[in-house]
Design a protein around this motif. Structure first.
Motif, PDB file in Angstrom:
ATOM      1  N   ARG A  57      70.229  62.648  51.380  1.00  0.00           N
ATOM      2  CA  ARG A  57      69.804  61.337  51.883  1.00  0.00           C
ATOM      3  C   ARG A  57      68.839  60.636  50.932  1.00  0.00           C
ATOM      4  O   ARG A  57      68.438  59.505  51.207  1.00  0.00           O
ATOM      5  N   SER A  58      68.499  61.301  49.818  1.00  0.00           N
ATOM      6  CA  SER A  58      67.492  60.778  48.876  1.00  0.00           C
ATOM      7  C   SER A  58      66.213  60.405  49.611  1.00  0.00           C
ATOM      8  O   SER A  58      65.586  59.374  49.366  1.00  0.00           O
ATOM      9  N   LYS A  59      65.852  61.280  50.559  1.00  0.00           N
ATOM     10  CA  LYS A  59      64.699  61.039  51.414  1.00  0.00           C
ATOM     11  C   LYS A  59      63.467  61.721  50.833  1.00  0.00           C
ATOM     12  O   LYS A  59      63.506  62.891  50.480  1.00  0.00           O
ATOM     13  N   LYS A  60      62.384  60.964  50.707  1.00  0.00           N
ATOM     14  CA  LYS A  60      61.139  61.538  50.202  1.00  0.00           C
ATOM     15  C   LYS A  60      60.482  62.379  51.299  1.00  0.00           C
ATOM     16  O   LYS A  60      60.372  61.942  52.445  1.00  0.00           O
ATOM     17  N   ILE A  61      60.090  63.581  50.942  1.00  0.00           N
ATOM     18  CA  ILE A  61      59.436  64.476  51.894  1.00  0.00           C
ATOM     19  C   ILE A  61      58.146  65.030  51.284  1.00  0.00           C
ATOM     20  O   ILE A  61      57.980  65.011  50.059  1.00  0.00           O
ATOM     21  N   LYS A  62      57.291  65.530  52.144  1.00  0.00           N
ATOM     22  CA  LYS A  62      56.078  66.190  51.661  1.00  0.00           C
ATOM     23  C   LYS A  62      56.434  67.641  51.337  1.00  0.00           C
ATOM     24  O   LYS A  62      56.255  68.544  52.156  1.00  0.00           O
ATOM     25  N   PHE A  63      56.973  67.836  50.133  1.00  0.00           N
ATOM     26  CA  PHE A  63      57.569  69.121  49.758  1.00  0.00           C
ATOM     27  C   PHE A  63      56.599  70.284  49.904  1.00  0.00           C
ATOM     28  O   PHE A  63      56.900  71.290  50.552  1.00  0.00           O
TER      29      PHE A  63
ATOM     30  N   HIS B  53      71.033  65.075  42.803  1.00  0.00           N
ATOM     31  CA  HIS B  53      70.538  65.238  44.170  1.00  0.00           C
ATOM     32  C   HIS B  53      71.677  65.609  45.111  1.00  0.00           C
ATOM     33  O   HIS B  53      71.526  66.517  45.946  1.00  0.00           O
TER      34      HIS B  53
ATOM     35  N   SER C 194      66.232  63.174  38.298  1.00  0.00           N
ATOM     36  CA  SER C 194      66.125  61.986  39.146  1.00  0.00           C
ATOM     37  C   SER C 194      67.483  61.329  39.408  1.00  0.00           C
ATOM     38  O   SER C 194      67.570  60.404  40.219  1.00  0.00           O
TER      39      SER C 194
ATOM     40  N   SER D 128      67.584  66.441  52.807  1.00  0.00           N
ATOM     41  CA  SER D 128      66.722  65.392  52.246  1.00  0.00           C
ATOM     42  C   SER D 128      67.206  64.956  50.858  1.00  0.00           C
ATOM     43  O   SER D 128      67.074  63.785  50.485  1.00  0.00           O
ATOM     44  N   LEU D 129      67.779  65.891  50.097  1.00  0.00           N
ATOM     45  CA  LEU D 129      68.337  65.544  48.782  1.00  0.00           C
ATOM     46  C   LEU D 129      69.581  64.668  48.930  1.00  0.00           C
ATOM     47  O   LEU D 129      69.773  63.710  48.171  1.00  0.00           O
TER      48      LEU D 129
ATOM     49  N   ARG E 264      70.939  60.549  40.983  1.00  0.00           N
ATOM     50  CA  ARG E 264      71.417  60.704  42.363  1.00  0.00           C
ATOM     51  C   ARG E 264      72.529  61.743  42.463  1.00  0.00           C
ATOM     52  O   ARG E 264      72.660  62.447  43.472  1.00  0.00           O
TER      53      ARG E 264
END
Length: 199
Positions: free
Chosen positions: A122-128, A35, A30, A119-120, A32
């Motif tokens: 940008r620390s963007k949550k995605i529907k992996f 990421h 978790s 996405s990592l 950053r």
């Protein structure tokens, strides 16, 4: 009683150590910085695979004989070096992905890796799992459809990869040309159905 207490203490200590390890792994994943590192790694890998794959389209015929008859190390020491911009390693990876596996469908997975890396960063949550499933379906479907479209062509390499070619070869031999057409129409419909809500 002492033995019971000692055994109980040992169990508690083990549980504490396991909890610390789990906490440490969770914190690491978790973090950053992790990421950012993984994001840069995946984007760099995406760029390398994309460039070497494009280079393979142009120079694949020249490189193929060198790759098939040599290891990567031997190819690197060969005076007749590969023409791929990514060197022998790039020639080998692009040969596997484009010629042996999914053909142009592999570009879908390349874009997928790049998107995960972005996405990592940008620390963007995605529907992996949803994205992974859709990209796998699209990559495999693209391979099969292109394998059918180019089945009787005299191209130097399989546009749909060996996967797409042999799937259609099996379909045509077992169900005939009409059966293969029906199956490919079903595949196109399946892809359209999966992506209809994203359009």
């Amino acid at each position: 009683r002492k033995k019971r207490r000692q055994n109980g203490n040992k169990r508690r200590n083990k549980k504490k150590l396991e909890e610390k390890k789990r906490t440490g792994i969770i914190q690491f994943l978790s973090d950053r910085r992790t990421h950012y590192f993984l994001g840069i790694l995946l984007i760099s890998l995406t760029a390398y695979i994309a460039i070497t794959s494009i280079s393979h389209i142009k120079n694949g015929d020249i490189d193929q004989s060198i790759i098939l008859n040599n290891t990567i190390t031997n190819a690197a020491n060969n005076t007749n070096s590969t023409q791929n911009i990514g060197g022998p390693l790039g020639a080998f990876i692009s040969y596997l992905t484009l010629s042996q596996w999914l053909g142009f469908g592999a570009f879908v997975l390349t874009i997928y890796l790049g998107y995960i890396g972005y996405s990592l960063l940008r620390s963007k949550k995605i529907k992996f799992w949803s994205i992974t499933f859709k990209c796998l379906i699209l990559a495999i479907s693209t391979s099969i459809i292109l394998g059918f479209v180019t089945y009787n062509t005299n191209l130097p390499t399989y546009i749909g990869g060996q996967h797409g070619y042999f799937i259609n070869d099996l379909l045509i031999k077992t169900t005939g040309l009409f059966g293969a057409i029906i199956v490919n129409i079903i595949i196109v419909s399946l892809v359209a159905f999966i992506f209809i809500n994203d359009i």
